[in-house]
Design a protein around this motif. Structure first.
Motif, mmCIF file in Angstrom:
data_model
loop_
_atom_site.group_PDB
_atom_site.id
_atom_site.type_symbol
_atom_site.label_atom_id
_atom_site.label_comp_id
_atom_site.label_asym_id
_atom_site.label_seq_id
_atom_site.Cartn_x
_atom_site.Cartn_y
_atom_site.Cartn_z
ATOM 1 N N VAL A 170 11.345 7.295 -18.542
ATOM 2 C CA VAL A 170 11.972 7.590 -17.233
ATOM 3 C C VAL A 170 12.149 8.747 -16.392
ATOM 4 C CG1 VAL A 170 14.755 7.287 -15.917
ATOM 5 C CG2 VAL A 170 13.754 5.674 -17.832
ATOM 6 N N ASP A 171 12.013 9.823 -17.490
ATOM 7 C CA ASP A 171 11.990 11.517 -17.091
ATOM 8 C C ASP A 171 10.588 11.554 -16.784
ATOM 9 O OD1 ASP A 171 13.950 12.175 -18.160
ATOM 10 O OD2 ASP A 171 13.127 12.529 -19.928
ATOM 11 N N VAL A 172 9.361 10.607 -16.787
ATOM 12 C CA VAL A 172 7.972 10.822 -16.488
ATOM 13 C C VAL A 172 8.051 10.243 -14.779
ATOM 14 C CG1 VAL A 172 5.377 10.485 -16.694
ATOM 15 C CG2 VAL A 172 6.521 11.277 -18.545
ATOM 16 N N VAL A 173 8.604 9.349 -15.384
ATOM 17 C CA VAL A 173 8.147 8.854 -13.827
ATOM 18 C C VAL A 173 8.989 8.950 -12.372
ATOM 19 C CG1 VAL A 173 9.247 6.451 -12.250
ATOM 20 C CG2 VAL A 173 8.124 5.904 -15.102
ATOM 21 N N ARG A 174 10.187 9.995 -13.207
ATOM 22 C CA ARG A 174 11.048 10.175 -11.663
ATOM 23 C C ARG A 174 9.732 11.778 -11.330
ATOM 24 N NH1 ARG A 174 13.925 7.820 -9.564
ATOM 25 N NH2 ARG A 174 15.081 9.285 -8.673
ATOM 26 N N LYS A 175 9.184 12.041 -12.522
ATOM 27 C CA LYS A 175 8.899 13.832 -12.420
ATOM 28 C C LYS A 175 7.145 13.698 -11.327
ATOM 29 C CE LYS A 175 6.520 17.508 -15.027
ATOM 30 N NZ LYS A 175 6.257 18.032 -16.173
ATOM 31 N N VAL A 176 6.244 12.155 -11.903
ATOM 32 C CA VAL A 176 5.488 12.097 -11.023
ATOM 33 C C VAL A 176 5.219 11.617 -9.919
ATOM 34 C CG1 VAL A 176 3.759 10.336 -11.592
ATOM 35 C CG2 VAL A 176 3.988 11.676 -13.223
ATOM 36 N N THR A 177 6.964 10.733 -9.545
ATOM 37 C CA THR A 177 6.745 9.593 -8.003
ATOM 38 C C THR A 177 8.248 11.201 -7.021
ATOM 39 O OG1 THR A 177 9.064 8.880 -9.029
ATOM 40 C CG2 THR A 177 6.485 7.931 -9.362
ATOM 41 N N GLU A 178 7.856 12.397 -7.994
ATOM 42 C CA GLU A 178 8.708 13.903 -7.518
ATOM 43 C C GLU A 178 10.184 12.671 -6.956
ATOM 44 O OE1 GLU A 178 6.471 14.947 -3.698
ATOM 45 O OE2 GLU A 178 5.133 16.111 -5.170
ATOM 46 N N GLU A 198 0.399 -0.970 -0.160
ATOM 47 C CA GLU A 198 -0.242 0.053 0.271
ATOM 48 C C GLU A 198 0.656 1.301 0.205
ATOM 49 O OE1 GLU A 198 -4.190 1.809 2.390
ATOM 50 O OE2 GLU A 198 -2.454 -0.020 3.136
ATOM 51 N N GLY A 199 0.814 2.293 -0.950
ATOM 52 C CA GLY A 199 1.138 3.719 -0.789
ATOM 53 C C GLY A 199 3.175 3.699 -1.968
ATOM 54 N N ASP A 200 2.409 1.892 -2.040
ATOM 55 C CA ASP A 200 4.072 1.981 -3.825
ATOM 56 C C ASP A 200 3.018 2.461 -4.844
ATOM 57 O OD1 ASP A 200 5.727 0.794 -1.378
ATOM 58 O OD2 ASP A 200 5.849 -1.148 -2.563
ATOM 59 N N TRP A 201 4.495 3.253 -5.797
ATOM 60 C CA TRP A 201 4.411 3.143 -6.749
ATOM 61 C C TRP A 201 4.705 1.937 -7.985
ATOM 62 C CZ3 TRP A 201 2.606 7.724 -8.833
ATOM 63 C CH2 TRP A 201 2.358 8.799 -8.001
ATOM 64 N N LEU A 202 3.648 1.327 -8.624
ATOM 65 C CA LEU A 202 3.748 0.504 -9.225
ATOM 66 C C LEU A 202 4.128 0.778 -11.225
ATOM 67 C CD1 LEU A 202 4.018 -2.523 -10.706
ATOM 68 C CD2 LEU A 202 1.324 -2.420 -10.178
#
Length: 327
Positions: free
Chosen positions: A197-205, A139-143
């Motif tokens: 890669v860029d989007v994941v880093r941005k969305v997950t801060e 729970e709370g993790d990013w997938l």
């Protein structure tokens, strides 16, 4: 009974109807009158001659079925004739009758059609084992799921979201992106236009993905190492872009990542029984509550299995493709 045979290794056109004797259940098996059978990527690989069935399994394609039990083996205790079930099988699903181990047979969730029930076993077993057991999603993790609009992807989105995780997916067009976000994905990335890669880093801060489910392989393997969170898990379930790559494992070591993977079909009966028990306990209530529902792209009659395989080979499909069986 009518079955679908692969005359030889090749394209969808090698799949043709044929007649065979109906199977009989072993002591620990049930015999199911198949009303629907799901189509999965391993079926395609077997059709192409790249994924032979395990020893003792039927040579027919088909790894998941749904329908009523019509006969049980003498050691079976959980089911009786008339029970409506869905089952994970080692082969033989593209037929009017199929045998299934009692341990990987589940009562079909109430309210689902045969088509919907047949879309569950192979996909849910795969997602459950790889995302939650091997990947350890909490729970709370990013997938991060590559191939978000596939049967695996649409299942992973809904299950992970229902269990409190946050999901990002990659897809090939904006229509698929909208479909995935409608299912609960926080962000769907069109890989033709954006670097995941860029989007994941941005969305997950800058946190990264705690678990990555990858069926693409190829150059995605190196990029997954850059998209993963500290202590993240990357789980391989297929290699659409190839399995032989050169990667720098220094990032894996420095960020304490886990790179793992599995195939479902080759796992033993005890492992699958354990998965089935966990799925019945955790996933079936989500279906009953309306938090998960299989996404069906299209259905085809059993006799049109070749056309169904043309559809799964089409990158435009969203969700599961299912054969409907009558007879």
């Amino acid at each position: 009974m009518t079955v679908i045979e692969a005359r030889e290794a090749g394209g969808p056109e090698v799949l043709v109807p044929a007649m065979r004797p109906a199977p009989k259940p072993a002591p620990d098996e049930v015999l199911i009158a198949v009303e629907a059978a799901g189509i999965n990527r391993p079926d395609v690989l077997q059709r192409q001659g790249l994924y032979p069935p395990p020893k003792g399994a039927s040579d027919l394609l088909g790894l998941e079925v749904a329908g009523p039990v019509i006969m049980v083996g003498e050691a079976v205790t959980r089911f009786k004739p008339g029970d409506f079930v869905c089952a994970l099988v080692n082969g033989g699903g593209y037929a009017e009758f199929a045998v299934a181990p009692e341990t990987t047979t589940l009562k079909a969730p109430d309210g689902l059609t045969a088509v919907q029930a047949a879309a569950l076993p192979e996909t849910i077993f795969t997602v459950w084992h790889n995302v939650f057991e091997r990947g350890g999603l909490e729970e709370g993790d990013w997938l991060l799921v590559h191939g978000g609009a596939s049967g695996i992807g649409t299942t992973a989105i809904q299950l992970a979201t229902a269990l409190g995780a946050k999901v990002i997916v990659t897809v090939g067009d904006d229509t698929k992106a909208k479909a995935c976000e409608a299912l609960g994905a926080v962000r769907a990335i069109n890989y033709r236009e954006e670097d995941f890669v860029d989007v994941v880093r941005k969305v997950t801060e800058k946190h990264g993905a705690d678990v990555i489910l990858d069926m693409v392989g190829g150059d995605y393997i190196e990029r997954n190492l850059r998209a993963a969170a500290l202590e993240g898990h990357i789980v391989q379930i297929a290699f659409l872009k190839g399995s032989k790559v050169e990667i720098d494992l220094m990032r894996l070591m420095m960020r304490r990542l886990t790179l793992t993977g599995s195939t479902l079909r080759a796992q033993g009966a005890k492992a699958k029984a354990r998965m089935a028990e966990a799925i019945e306990k955790t996933v079936w209530p989500l279906i009953a509550a309306g938090d998960f529902k299989p996404v069906i792209d299209s259905t085809f009659p059993l006799s049109d299995a070749a056309d169904a395989h043309k559809r799964i080979d089409d990158p435009g499909h969203v969700g599961k493709i299912v054969l409907e069986v009558t007879g």
